[in-house]
Scaffold this motif. Structure first.
Motif, PDB file in Angstrom:
ATOM      1  N   GLU A  37       6.841   6.467  -5.304  1.00 47.79           N
ATOM      2  CA  GLU A  37       6.860   7.903  -5.023  1.00 47.79           C
ATOM      3  C   GLU A  37       8.250   8.398  -4.636  1.00 47.79           C
ATOM      4  O   GLU A  37       8.533   9.585  -4.759  1.00 47.79           O
ATOM      5  N   VAL A  43       3.662   1.663  -8.298  1.00 47.91           N
ATOM      6  CA  VAL A  43       3.741   3.118  -8.320  1.00 47.91           C
ATOM      7  C   VAL A  43       4.789   3.483  -7.275  1.00 47.91           C
ATOM      8  O   VAL A  43       4.667   3.095  -6.113  1.00 47.91           O
ATOM      9  N   CYS A  75       6.361   3.046  -1.995  1.00 44.75           N
ATOM     10  CA  CYS A  75       5.180   2.939  -2.849  1.00 44.75           C
ATOM     11  C   CYS A  75       4.334   4.210  -2.783  1.00 44.75           C
ATOM     12  O   CYS A  75       4.140   4.784  -1.716  1.00 44.75           O
ATOM     13  N   GLY A  76       3.820   4.582  -3.940  1.00 41.19           N
ATOM     14  CA  GLY A  76       2.894   5.695  -4.041  1.00 41.19           C
ATOM     15  C   GLY A  76       1.508   5.189  -4.367  1.00 41.19           C
ATOM     16  O   GLY A  76       1.206   3.995  -4.170  1.00 41.19           O
ATOM     17  N   VAL A  77       0.663   6.062  -4.872  1.00 36.67           N
ATOM     18  CA  VAL A  77      -0.690   5.693  -5.292  1.00 36.67           C
ATOM     19  C   VAL A  77      -0.866   6.080  -6.753  1.00 36.67           C
ATOM     20  O   VAL A  77      -0.224   7.003  -7.243  1.00 36.67           O
ATOM     21  N   PHE A  78      -1.756   5.386  -7.439  1.00 39.91           N
ATOM     22  CA  PHE A  78      -1.916   5.625  -8.876  1.00 39.91           C
ATOM     23  C   PHE A  78      -2.870   6.778  -9.182  1.00 39.91           C
ATOM     24  O   PHE A  78      -3.056   7.135 -10.338  1.00 39.91           O
ATOM     25  N   PHE A  79      -3.482   7.375  -8.197  1.00 42.10           N
ATOM     26  CA  PHE A  79      -4.401   8.509  -8.448  1.00 42.10           C
ATOM     27  C   PHE A  79      -3.919   9.759  -7.754  1.00 42.10           C
ATOM     28  O   PHE A  79      -3.053   9.741  -6.922  1.00 42.10           O
ATOM     29  N   GLY A  93       0.817  -1.201   0.000  1.00 43.81           N
ATOM     30  CA  GLY A  93       0.000   0.000   0.000  1.00 43.81           C
ATOM     31  C   GLY A  93       0.852   1.252   0.000  1.00 43.81           C
ATOM     32  O   GLY A  93       2.087   1.195   0.042  1.00 43.81           O
ATOM     33  N   HIS A  94       0.188   2.390  -0.013  1.00 46.99           N
ATOM     34  CA  HIS A  94       0.864   3.683  -0.052  1.00 46.99           C
ATOM     35  C   HIS A  94       1.813   3.823   1.133  1.00 46.99           C
ATOM     36  O   HIS A  94       1.438   3.594   2.272  1.00 46.99           O
TER      37      HIS A  94
END
Length: 129
Positions: free
Chosen positions: A65, A63, A125-129, A19-20
């Protein structure tokens, strides 16, 4: 059966659970692995699989970051340094001892068969939105 992407069931499952903000360490065969994170050990023989192959496979699925690697990589493993700079333009470099300390917070460690020094990167990890 999956027809593309990461086929290793243990790695595909671990990636799906991220997760993020989670950390993922992709490391060479010699990197000390701290207790705690889930480990998917892909190392088969010296050099197999290569750090570059595993990095590219994970970057295609995650993703990212931010990313951190050892500043010593530029001197000891110029090929890995170029690869990381190319794939991760906002890469942060820290002393290797600091990178090892940061790995304690990783949620996932993916060990490659890479047999050249300092082929390690900690992805956040980042987020896709």
């Amino acid at each position: 059966m999956k027809k593309a992407g990461i086929l290793n069931r243990h790695l595909a499952g671990a990636v799906a659970e991220l997760g993020h903000g989670d950390g993922v360490l992709i490391c060479d065969a010699g990197m000390p692995i701290p207790p705690g994170p889930r480990v998917v050990d892909l190392a088969f023989r010296a050099g197999v699989p290569a750090f570059a192959e595993v990095l590219d496979g994970l970057l295609a699925e995650l993703v990212v970051e931010s990313a951190t690697a050892a500043e010593e990589t530029r001197r000891t493993n110029p090929e890995a340094a170029r690869l990381l700079a190319d794939r991760l333009p906002d890469l942060t470099l820290v002393p290797h001892e600091r990178l090892k300390a940061l790995t304690a917070s990783a949620r996932l460690v993916v060990r490659t068969g890479e047999a050249r020094p300092h082929a390690n990167v900690l992805l956040r990890c980042g987020v896709f939105f």
